[in-house]
Motif scaffolding. Sequence first.
Motif, PDB file in Angstrom:
ATOM      1  N   LYS A  84       0.860  -1.175   0.000  1.00 17.13           N
ATOM      2  CA  LYS A  84       0.000   0.000   0.000  1.00 17.13           C
ATOM      3  C   LYS A  84       0.901   1.229   0.000  1.00 17.13           C
ATOM      4  O   LYS A  84       1.682   1.443   0.939  1.00 17.13           O
ATOM      5  CB  LYS A  84      -0.905   0.006   1.230  1.00 17.13           C
ATOM      6  N   ALA A  85       0.811   2.024  -1.062  1.00 17.10           N
ATOM      7  CA  ALA A  85       1.657   3.196  -1.204  1.00 17.10           C
ATOM      8  C   ALA A  85       0.915   4.424  -0.694  1.00 17.10           C
ATOM      9  O   ALA A  85      -0.106   4.823  -1.253  1.00 17.10           O
ATOM     10  CB  ALA A  85       2.061   3.390  -2.660  1.00 17.10           C
ATOM     11  N   LEU A  86       1.409   5.001   0.369  1.00 19.53           N
ATOM     12  CA  LEU A  86       0.853   6.214   0.940  1.00 19.53           C
ATOM     13  C   LEU A  86       1.694   7.413   0.507  1.00 19.53           C
ATOM     14  O   LEU A  86       2.661   7.277  -0.248  1.00 19.53           O
ATOM     15  CB  LEU A  86       0.820   6.111   2.464  1.00 19.53           C
ATOM     16  N   ALA A  87       1.335   8.589   0.999  1.00 28.23           N
ATOM     17  CA  ALA A  87       2.037   9.798   0.578  1.00 28.23           C
ATOM     18  C   ALA A  87       3.507   9.765   0.950  1.00 28.23           C
ATOM     19  O   ALA A  87       4.375  10.214   0.185  1.00 28.23           O
ATOM     20  CB  ALA A  87       1.371  11.027   1.194  1.00 28.23           C
ATOM     21  N   LYS A  88       3.828   9.210   2.129  1.00 25.06           N
ATOM     22  CA  LYS A  88       5.217   9.223   2.584  1.00 25.06           C
ATOM     23  C   LYS A  88       5.696   7.861   3.074  1.00 25.06           C
ATOM     24  O   LYS A  88       6.717   7.766   3.752  1.00 25.06           O
ATOM     25  CB  LYS A  88       5.394  10.256   3.702  1.00 25.06           C
ATOM     26  N   LYS A  89       4.958   6.815   2.727  1.00 23.19           N
ATOM     27  CA  LYS A  89       5.322   5.496   3.229  1.00 23.19           C
ATOM     28  C   LYS A  89       4.777   4.423   2.307  1.00 23.19           C
ATOM     29  O   LYS A  89       3.714   4.575   1.710  1.00 23.19           O
ATOM     30  CB  LYS A  89       4.771   5.318   4.644  1.00 23.19           C
ATOM     31  N   ILE A  90       5.529   3.322   2.173  1.00 25.26           N
ATOM     32  CA  ILE A  90       5.062   2.149   1.436  1.00 25.26           C
ATOM     33  C   ILE A  90       4.984   1.003   2.441  1.00 25.26           C
ATOM     34  O   ILE A  90       5.969   0.668   3.097  1.00 25.26           O
ATOM     35  CB  ILE A  90       6.027   1.787   0.286  1.00 25.26           C
ATOM     36  N   ILE A  91       3.802   0.380   2.552  1.00 24.55           N
ATOM     37  CA  ILE A  91       3.572  -0.655   3.560  1.00 24.55           C
ATOM     38  C   ILE A  91       3.417  -2.012   2.888  1.00 24.55           C
ATOM     39  O   ILE A  91       2.658  -2.159   1.917  1.00 24.55           O
ATOM     40  CB  ILE A  91       2.309  -0.340   4.394  1.00 24.55           C
ATOM     41  N   HIS A  92       4.149  -3.017   3.398  1.00 24.66           N
ATOM     42  CA  HIS A  92       3.965  -4.393   2.963  1.00 24.66           C
ATOM     43  C   HIS A  92       3.009  -5.051   3.955  1.00 24.66           C
ATOM     44  O   HIS A  92       3.367  -5.311   5.117  1.00 24.66           O
ATOM     45  CB  HIS A  92       5.297  -5.130   2.927  1.00 24.66           C
ATOM     46  N   LYS A  93       1.795  -5.310   3.499  1.00 28.43           N
ATOM     47  CA  LYS A  93       0.719  -5.702   4.408  1.00 28.43           C
ATOM     48  C   LYS A  93       0.945  -7.054   5.080  1.00 28.43           C
ATOM     49  O   LYS A  93       0.642  -7.237   6.261  1.00 28.43           O
ATOM     50  CB  LYS A  93      -0.606  -5.703   3.634  1.00 28.43           C
ATOM     51  N   ALA A  94       1.528  -8.010   4.365  1.00 31.94           N
ATOM     52  CA  ALA A  94       1.665  -9.366   4.918  1.00 31.94           C
ATOM     53  C   ALA A  94       2.620  -9.431   6.107  1.00 31.94           C
ATOM     54  O   ALA A  94       2.406 -10.211   7.042  1.00 31.94           O
ATOM     55  CB  ALA A  94       2.140 -10.322   3.825  1.00 31.94           C
ATOM     56  N   THR A  95       3.676  -8.627   6.094  1.00 38.00           N
ATOM     57  CA  THR A  95       4.669  -8.690   7.179  1.00 38.00           C
ATOM     58  C   THR A  95       4.632  -7.476   8.100  1.00 38.00           C
ATOM     59  O   THR A  95       5.352  -7.441   9.101  1.00 38.00           O
ATOM     60  CB  THR A  95       6.092  -8.787   6.592  1.00 38.00           C
ATOM     61  N   GLY A  96       3.795  -6.489   7.762  1.00 41.81           N
ATOM     62  CA  GLY A  96       3.773  -5.273   8.570  1.00 41.81           C
ATOM     63  C   GLY A  96       5.034  -4.445   8.422  1.00 41.81           C
ATOM     64  O   GLY A  96       5.365  -3.634   9.292  1.00 41.81           O
ATOM     65  N   SER A  97       5.737  -4.642   7.346  1.00 45.84           N
ATOM     66  CA  SER A  97       6.966  -3.887   7.085  1.00 45.84           C
ATOM     67  C   SER A  97       6.639  -2.606   6.323  1.00 45.84           C
ATOM     68  O   SER A  97       5.581  -2.493   5.694  1.00 45.84           O
ATOM     69  CB  SER A  97       7.946  -4.737   6.273  1.00 45.84           C
ATOM     70  N   TYR A  98       7.555  -1.655   6.365  1.00 39.95           N
ATOM     71  CA  TYR A  98       7.323  -0.424   5.627  1.00 39.95           C
ATOM     72  C   TYR A  98       8.639   0.185   5.159  1.00 39.95           C
ATOM     73  O   TYR A  98       9.711  -0.093   5.696  1.00 39.95           O
ATOM     74  CB  TYR A  98       6.550   0.595   6.463  1.00 39.95           C
ATOM     75  N   PHE A  99       8.499   1.024   4.129  1.00 40.31           N
ATOM     76  CA  PHE A  99       9.614   1.824   3.618  1.00 40.31           C
ATOM     77  C   PHE A  99       9.229   3.289   3.732  1.00 40.31           C
ATOM     78  O   PHE A  99       8.124   3.684   3.353  1.00 40.31           O
ATOM     79  CB  PHE A  99       9.918   1.482   2.158  1.00 40.31           C
ATOM     80  N   ALA A 100      10.128   4.129   4.257  1.00 43.04           N
ATOM     81  CA  ALA A 100       9.860   5.554   4.407  1.00 43.04           C
ATOM     82  C   ALA A 100      11.175   6.317   4.284  1.00 43.04           C
ATOM     83  O   ALA A 100      12.267   5.727   4.266  1.00 43.04           O
ATOM     84  CB  ALA A 100       9.198   5.832   5.756  1.00 43.04           C
ATOM     85  N   VAL A 101      11.058   7.627   4.204  1.00 47.67           N
ATOM     86  CA  VAL A 101      12.230   8.497   4.102  1.00 47.67           C
ATOM     87  C   VAL A 101      12.404   9.258   5.399  1.00 47.67           C
ATOM     88  O   VAL A 101      11.429   9.744   5.971  1.00 47.67           O
ATOM     89  CB  VAL A 101      12.090   9.479   2.917  1.00 47.67           C
ATOM     90  N   VAL A 102      13.639   9.358   5.874  1.00 49.14           N
ATOM     91  CA  VAL A 102      13.947  10.165   7.054  1.00 49.14           C
ATOM     92  C   VAL A 102      14.960  11.232   6.646  1.00 49.14           C
ATOM     93  O   VAL A 102      15.834  10.989   5.815  1.00 49.14           O
ATOM     94  CB  VAL A 102      14.508   9.313   8.206  1.00 49.14           C
ATOM     95  N   SER A 103      14.823  12.422   7.223  1.00 47.92           N
ATOM     96  CA  SER A 103      15.720  13.523   6.848  1.00 47.92           C
ATOM     97  C   SER A 103      16.401  14.164   8.055  1.00 47.92           C
ATOM     98  O   SER A 103      16.982  15.234   7.937  1.00 47.92           O
ATOM     99  CB  SER A 103      14.948  14.594   6.060  1.00 47.92           C
TER     100      SER A 103
END
Length: 598
Positions: free
Chosen positions: A184-203
């Motif tokens: 699930k691609a959100l405005a600032k995060k991509i979530i992998h639903k099966a594992t509850g993992s996510y990708f995001a940017v930190v600054s």
Amino acid sequence: MARKTTRSPEVQLPPQEELKRLKLSPEVAHYLITRGIPLPTCPPLFKTPEPGELLATARFDGERVDKVIAAFRRLRHTQGQWAGRPLNPDPWQVAYILAPVFGWVKRNRARRWVRVVRVLYVEVPRKNGKTTTCGGIAIYLTAADGEQGAQVVAAATTADQANFVFAPIKQIAERSPALKPYVKALAKKIIHKATGSYFAVVSSAADAQHGANIHGAVVDELHLHKSPELVEAIETGTGSREQPLVAKITTADDGKPNTIYARTRKRIEELARRVIKHPATYGVVFAAAESEEHLRELGLDPFGTEAMRRANPGFGISPTQEYLETKASEARQDPAALATYLRLHLGIRTKQVTKYIALSDWDTSAGLVDEAALAGRRAHGGLDLSNVEDITALCWVFPEAGGDSYQVVWRFWLPEDQLKVLNKRTAGSAEVWAREGWLKLTPGNVIDNDAIVKQIDEDAQKFRVVTVGYDRWGATDVVRRLGDGGLTCVPISQGIASMNEPLKSTLRLVKGGRLLHGGNPVMRWMVDNLAVVSDSSGNVKPDKANSGDKIDGVSALMNALKEAMAVQEAEKAPPATAPAPPPGDDRNLWRPSERLTI
């Protein structure tokens, strides 16, 4: 050291000499051959040892690499002519990045097989698929690495860069049919639903530390990070994961010392040279040569195809040959574009943002300067007084009679207590300069104005000093004392309007071999540091803020040359015509050439 491996003995590997030339381990070469992947033809300039060379317990697991490549191929390109096509890694990406990083495993204390490599460093010129590699690794670590609740982040220095990093990866996630149902691609995060993992940017370091339990990270363009805090916060946030991976992917920098890029690059070179060993760190650096000097030693034309091929593993596909030839043509015609070309397209670290004077031209123009033979010659001085703890420079410019050429002599001073600092910045050269007399040390930790005034007074007795140009900043005491001693000191603005003519003239004179400087090594280092800044009209001036290091000798030269040129221009101007005397004025009768004979 014997290595445990799953290689099939019936597979014929290239000769050892060829593997060494290509910088391929037998395990990776075996993997490429058995998977029908062509061996790459563009080895990196630097490559650290793979874990199997350093760790007796490491094994190469080709199936793990298969899984990564399969994941990549299920993704889709989103831009340009490849939009919609599978993200199929190039042979060089498999050989030098994916296979060494994901293939080498060892048993951890829980007896589970985990990756050995925890830190990946890839330095490669622009347009070689760097963004695609970042995206593929980030998505794999988020959605395919089998990690529950994986936190995967990308490090950005600003909000704008954060969007620049996140947007392409989000597009890959949204436009890859095989992946889209699972994320699930959100405005600032991509979530992998099966594992509850996510990708995001930190600054910021605070963002990275907040709830940190990082499984993976991508640091895109490491050289843009002015501070190490964010990257260090990410690395320390991986401590509780079994097989975390921090991937640092960047182009070469502009030579600034003591940055996180500079420290990381130095560590990779030390690992590649086997000076230090660390099996959990793996890196490759693609470049045509280590430096411009090294490029010349190799006999390579910086604008030629061979240099382009050496630096760009994706040569001919991305970047295209036409693209690189266009960039080379721009750099050949514009000195200000040369540093950018060398850095971004040949992978060569430069000492400045905008390279203005090529060291090859500077060296050619050195000539022989006999200071004793300059005694009694007309001279113009240029003075650049740095802060009390750093280098002060004095330059004497001697115009040649009847021509547009000059001989030049420098004096440099440094507080003795600062020698260790400068020695570190110059890789040990400063001690040699001091020992050989090119750099004069004054006692203590601040510059000694008495020593400077004394030297200038001695020079004024030897040379016929006309003027001394100086930068108003910090020069008050010295200039006052010189004026009291009878020297004509002229304040010179350091702005672009004032510096443009002497700086452009310096480039012209150097290229024409008409600025003879004798090869002063301190000045050579400063010329290599020099950056320039230009305005919309093409006017230029030295840029201390963006230079690789000190350029005081250049500033002193500009001040001296500006004075010399101003006096020469005044001498070329026709003499003013005196007005006719009024009736009855007999002044002209008594000029020696016009006296009447009675």
